[in-house]
Design an enzyme around this catalytic site. Structure first.
Site: not given
Length: 380
Positions: A64-66, A98, A212, A253, A263-264
């Site tokens: 995960r993570g852009a 995603r 996270q 993201d 973003n998250k």
């Protein structure tokens, strides 16, 4: 297909966290991922032998993570090419894994373009596979180099905005080595401040519902020897009110053409709090996260995650009874609202830090100027 292998502490340097790597054992090339769903309880690697296994790893948030999704997507296309699978099908599946993180599309399409160009010029699938892997490795290297530059730009900005030093920085979700080919985005800036002796405290949002921050950012901060404190997301307001936050550092993201930042989920409330309390709200992201094809925040597709992530708590190595594999914390049948991201409008963003420099104030014109000749549009 993905297999698991446990890595011991002897296999790496004390602060090294290799989130992704390409290997070529005798039985054929594989993509090896650190399974982030198992952290911090244990370090387990997933060995992907095809794109479908990588798609599942992306959807389950094992990777995960852009920025890292872009790298993984490129390697996934390379894996399909190297193993003789249908590259276009693999690319399509990876892109759809995603929807919000634009880096995933950028990485997939860059690798796919390299494959198509090599195949057209040579007619040799083996040469095309080599070219595709080279494109993925180049993206991986560029991301690591960009991380270094973002950290330097971000630290210079912090020092400019906070000349008194002793920075107390609040961060949300995870933006370090686990999301990058290098040391990350926002957390790389905090790490640079720590190494320079100018980080007084890293405030780590727990980041519900998948934690996270608690599981991953705290894990990275501890390994790097940073002074950090964990807080629940709903304690952030109290922290601002007490005057304990000098700046907010988050990743992204997708950044729309007008400067809106996805973003998250939980980032937007922090931006509102930061504005009210006159605290800088700084977004750190590579140029691959800027999407000139998305005009504004309303045009960003926000991924909706399964409700069980809210109604259950995942606890590695603990017996579970919930439908999603976790421990139920809500009555059976409870409906849950679970967007993976929220969108912060540009007027609440103090600055966007990229490897190419800092944009402040954040406007469509300033982003377009930064993007000229640099941003890669996910087309094709």
């Amino acid at each position: 297909m993905a297999d698991q292998q446990v890595r011991t502490g002897e296999d790496r340097r004390p602060t090294e966290i290799p989130a992704i790597r390409w290997e070529e054992p005798p039985e054929g090339p594989v993509l090896v991922l650190l399974d982030q769903t198992r952290l911090p309880a244990e370090e387990v690697e997933l060995v992907c032998t095809d794109a479908s296994a990588l798609v599942e790893a992306i959807r389950s948030l094992a990777v995960r993570g852009a920025p890292l999704l872009g790298i993984a997507g490129a390697y996934g296309v390379a894996l399909a090419a190297a193993r003789g699978f249908e590259v276009d099908d693999a690319a399509r599946a990876l892109e759809e894994a995603r929807p919000t993180a634009v880096n995933l599309s950028v990485g997939v399409r860059r690798a796919r373009a390299a494959h198509q160009a090599a195949l057209a010029s040579t007619g040799d699938p083996t040469a095309a596979a080599v070219a595709t892997l080279a494109a993925a490795r180049a993206l991986h290297r560029e991301d690591a180099e960009g991380s270094v530059r973002m950290a330097a730009h971000g630290l210079a900005l912090l020092d400019e905005l906070l000349p008194a030093g002793g920075h107390r920085v609040l961060t949300h979700c995870n933006t370090g080595s686990l999301v990058s080919g290098g040391e990350g985005t926002a957390l790389a800036v905090a790490l640079a401040a720590h190494r320079a002796g100018r980080l007084r405290r890293l405030w780590v949002d727990e980041t519900r519902p998948l934690l996270q921050g608690a599981r991953l950012t705290a894990y990275e901060a501890a390994r790097s020897g940073m002074a950090y404190t964990l807080l629940t997301d709903n304690a952030a307001g109290s922290l601002f009110a007490a005057g304990e936050v000098d700046a907010v550092l988050v990743g992204a993201d997708r950044i729309a053409a007008d400067g809106s930042v996805a973003n998250k989920v939980g980032s937007y409330p922090l931006a509102v709090l930061a504005r009210y309390h006159h605290v800088p709200f700084i977004v750190v992201a590579p140029l691959t996260t800027l999407d000139p094809d998305t005009p504004d925040g309303a045009s960003i597709e926000v991924e909706q995650r399964p409700g069980y992530e809210v109604t259950e708590i995942a606890a590695p190595q603990v017996p579970v009874t919930g439908a999603g594999g976790g421990i139920p914390v809500a009555p059976l049948g409870t409906q849950a609202y679970n967007p993976a991201f929220d969108v912060t409008p540009p007027e609440l963003v103090t600055a966007i830090v990229t490897e190419a420099g800092v944009v402040s104030p954040v406007t469509a014109e300033a982003l377009a100027a930064l993007c000229t000749g640099s941003c890669q549009v996910a087309t094709g």
